[in-house]
Design a protein around this motif. Sequence first.
Motif, PDB file in Angstrom:
ATOM      1  N   CYS A 198       7.770  16.293  -8.326  1.00 42.46           N
ATOM      2  CA  CYS A 198       6.604  15.138  -8.477  1.00 42.46           C
ATOM      3  C   CYS A 198       7.806  13.854  -8.472  1.00 42.46           C
ATOM      4  O   CYS A 198       7.068  13.011  -7.815  1.00 42.46           O
ATOM      5  N   GLY A 199       8.772  13.737  -8.885  1.00 40.58           N
ATOM      6  CA  GLY A 199       9.492  12.717  -8.801  1.00 40.58           C
ATOM      7  C   GLY A 199      10.017  12.237  -7.291  1.00 40.58           C
ATOM      8  O   GLY A 199       9.874  11.223  -6.785  1.00 40.58           O
ATOM      9  N   GLN A 200      10.347  13.403  -6.532  1.00 30.50           N
ATOM     10  CA  GLN A 200      10.562  13.111  -5.006  1.00 30.50           C
ATOM     11  C   GLN A 200       9.439  12.603  -4.177  1.00 30.50           C
ATOM     12  O   GLN A 200       9.432  11.765  -3.282  1.00 30.50           O
ATOM     13  N   ALA A 201       8.026  13.274  -4.622  1.00 30.88           N
ATOM     14  CA  ALA A 201       6.657  12.767  -4.123  1.00 30.88           C
ATOM     15  C   ALA A 201       6.464  11.376  -4.586  1.00 30.88           C
ATOM     16  O   ALA A 201       5.976  10.491  -3.676  1.00 30.88           O
ATOM     17  N   TRP A 253       6.326  12.867 -13.480  1.00 27.94           N
ATOM     18  CA  TRP A 253       6.249  11.320 -12.947  1.00 27.94           C
ATOM     19  C   TRP A 253       5.157  11.303 -12.051  1.00 27.94           C
ATOM     20  O   TRP A 253       4.440  12.076 -11.551  1.00 27.94           O
ATOM     21  N   SER A 254       4.443  10.168 -12.139  1.00 26.86           N
ATOM     22  CA  SER A 254       3.218   9.452 -11.370  1.00 26.86           C
ATOM     23  C   SER A 254       3.510   8.345 -11.039  1.00 26.86           C
ATOM     24  O   SER A 254       4.234   7.368 -11.423  1.00 26.86           O
ATOM     25  N   LEU A 255       2.558   7.560 -10.108  1.00 23.29           N
ATOM     26  CA  LEU A 255       2.542   6.108  -9.766  1.00 23.29           C
ATOM     27  C   LEU A 255       1.225   5.558 -10.056  1.00 23.29           C
ATOM     28  O   LEU A 255       0.185   6.079  -9.890  1.00 23.29           O
ATOM     29  N   TYR A 256       1.431   4.479 -10.448  1.00 25.37           N
ATOM     30  CA  TYR A 256       0.054   3.459 -10.547  1.00 25.37           C
ATOM     31  C   TYR A 256       0.124   2.087  -9.769  1.00 25.37           C
ATOM     32  O   TYR A 256       1.383   1.461  -9.678  1.00 25.37           O
ATOM     33  N   LEU A 257      -0.659   1.814  -8.945  1.00 29.92           N
ATOM     34  CA  LEU A 257      -0.639   0.745  -8.017  1.00 29.92           C
ATOM     35  C   LEU A 257      -1.930  -0.009  -7.748  1.00 29.92           C
ATOM     36  O   LEU A 257      -2.868   0.859  -7.376  1.00 29.92           O
ATOM     37  N   ASP A 258      -2.040  -1.156  -8.475  1.00 27.40           N
ATOM     38  CA  ASP A 258      -3.179  -2.126  -7.984  1.00 27.40           C
ATOM     39  C   ASP A 258      -4.382  -1.352  -8.659  1.00 27.40           C
ATOM     40  O   ASP A 258      -5.530  -1.278  -7.785  1.00 27.40           O
ATOM     41  N   GLY A 259      -4.589  -0.617  -9.486  1.00 24.74           N
ATOM     42  CA  GLY A 259      -5.821  -0.093 -10.103  1.00 24.74           C
ATOM     43  C   GLY A 259      -6.001   1.490  -9.731  1.00 24.74           C
ATOM     44  O   GLY A 259      -7.056   2.076 -10.291  1.00 24.74           O
ATOM     45  N   THR A 298       8.170   7.512   3.084  1.00 26.83           N
ATOM     46  CA  THR A 298       8.925   8.812   3.767  1.00 26.83           C
ATOM     47  C   THR A 298       8.563  10.032   3.392  1.00 26.83           C
ATOM     48  O   THR A 298       7.339  10.086   3.074  1.00 26.83           O
ATOM     49  N   THR A 299       9.404  11.044   3.379  1.00 20.66           N
ATOM     50  CA  THR A 299       8.755  12.443   2.897  1.00 20.66           C
ATOM     51  C   THR A 299       9.343  12.877   1.509  1.00 20.66           C
ATOM     52  O   THR A 299      10.685  12.464   1.434  1.00 20.66           O
ATOM     53  N   PRO A 300       8.706  13.661   0.822  1.00 17.81           N
ATOM     54  CA  PRO A 300       9.819  14.398  -0.188  1.00 17.81           C
ATOM     55  C   PRO A 300      10.823  15.196   0.146  1.00 17.81           C
ATOM     56  O   PRO A 300      11.788  14.937  -0.565  1.00 17.81           O
ATOM     57  N   GLU A 301      10.761  15.898   1.398  1.00 16.77           N
ATOM     58  CA  GLU A 301      12.210  16.364   1.908  1.00 16.77           C
ATOM     59  C   GLU A 301      13.207  15.423   2.008  1.00 16.77           C
ATOM     60  O   GLU A 301      14.350  15.852   2.042  1.00 16.77           O
ATOM     61  N   ASN A 302      12.837  14.262   2.501  1.00 13.85           N
ATOM     62  CA  ASN A 302      14.131  13.228   2.802  1.00 13.85           C
ATOM     63  C   ASN A 302      14.565  12.582   1.417  1.00 13.85           C
ATOM     64  O   ASN A 302      15.673  12.705   1.461  1.00 13.85           O
ATOM     65  N   ILE A 303      13.552  12.689   0.561  1.00  6.38           N
ATOM     66  CA  ILE A 303      14.138  12.350  -0.763  1.00  6.38           C
ATOM     67  C   ILE A 303      15.003  13.312  -1.370  1.00  6.38           C
ATOM     68  O   ILE A 303      15.962  12.988  -1.862  1.00  6.38           O
ATOM     69  N   CYS A 304      14.647  14.500  -1.174  1.00  3.49           N
ATOM     70  CA  CYS A 304      15.425  15.743  -1.870  1.00  3.49           C
ATOM     71  C   CYS A 304      16.855  15.592  -1.146  1.00  3.49           C
ATOM     72  O   CYS A 304      17.881  15.862  -1.631  1.00  3.49           O
ATOM     73  N   ALA A 305      16.783  15.500   0.181  1.00  4.57           N
ATOM     74  CA  ALA A 305      18.180  15.432   0.986  1.00  4.57           C
ATOM     75  C   ALA A 305      18.956  14.371   0.237  1.00  4.57           C
ATOM     76  O   ALA A 305      20.093  14.457   0.207  1.00  4.57           O
ATOM     77  N   TYR A 306      18.458  13.190   0.342  1.00  4.97           N
ATOM     78  CA  TYR A 306      19.026  11.899  -0.139  1.00  4.97           C
ATOM     79  C   TYR A 306      19.694  12.117  -1.514  1.00  4.97           C
ATOM     80  O   TYR A 306      20.842  11.695  -1.683  1.00  4.97           O
ATOM     81  N   THR A 352       0.802  -1.295  -0.147  1.00  3.21           N
ATOM     82  CA  THR A 352      -0.071  -0.192   0.170  1.00  3.21           C
ATOM     83  C   THR A 352       1.014   1.297   0.059  1.00  3.21           C
ATOM     84  O   THR A 352       1.864   1.107   0.269  1.00  3.21           O
ATOM     85  N   VAL A 353       0.292   2.277  -0.296  1.00  3.65           N
ATOM     86  CA  VAL A 353       1.052   3.754  -0.290  1.00  3.65           C
ATOM     87  C   VAL A 353       0.206   4.704   0.412  1.00  3.65           C
ATOM     88  O   VAL A 353      -1.197   4.623  -0.096  1.00  3.65           O
ATOM     89  N   ASN A 354       0.841   5.632   0.884  1.00  6.48           N
ATOM     90  CA  ASN A 354      -0.083   7.054   1.284  1.00  6.48           C
ATOM     91  C   ASN A 354       0.154   8.107   0.233  1.00  6.48           C
ATOM     92  O   ASN A 354       1.300   8.266   0.193  1.00  6.48           O
ATOM     93  N   TYR A 355      -0.871   8.556  -0.189  1.00  2.15           N
ATOM     94  CA  TYR A 355      -1.001   9.744  -1.105  1.00  2.15           C
ATOM     95  C   TYR A 355       0.160  10.793  -0.560  1.00  2.15           C
ATOM     96  O   TYR A 355      -0.182  11.183   0.592  1.00  2.15           O
ATOM     97  N   ILE A 356       0.785  11.470  -1.291  1.00  2.08           N
ATOM     98  CA  ILE A 356       1.678  12.547  -0.885  1.00  2.08           C
ATOM     99  C   ILE A 356       1.516  13.631  -2.232  1.00  2.08           C
ATOM    100  O   ILE A 356       1.891  13.119  -3.334  1.00  2.08           O
TER     101      ILE A 356
END
Length: 128
Positions: free
Chosen positions: A22-25, A93-99, A33-41, A10-14
């Motif tokens: 959009c990629g970080q989200a 960028w976008s994400l598709y998961l299980d419909g 995690t958070t987009p901010e953590n991805i930006c830092a990474y 499962t995912v939680n929408y961000i």
Amino acid sequence: MRYKAGEAMTVNYIHEPTDLQCGQAVLAMLLNTTPENICAYLNNDRETNFKEMKQVLSEHGIDILHERKQVQTKADLPYCALLSLETPRCWHWSLYLDGVFYDPEHGVLEDFPECRRKYYWELVVEDR
């Protein structure tokens, strides 16, 4: 392991924090995690490229199949996919998961947001 419909992924929408993240989200949704953590990474708070997306996913146990495929309808998508969409404003960028589409700009959707061209890469997620 490949997750299939009905399994526990499962995912939680961000929503993207800025128009350029959009990629970080998407990565944040997949990695819980958070987009901010991805930006830092990534040391990047602007647009992400495919190389960066692939790097973060593979370093966190999500394999991205190498073949980019063009898609026309939701029915053509695998269980989990990273989407690259040509929207009226930009490539996105976008994400598709299980419909369900988890789009960092447009929200949780039942179908693609407005876009001219649509591509995807299948994602293979290990047990976490």
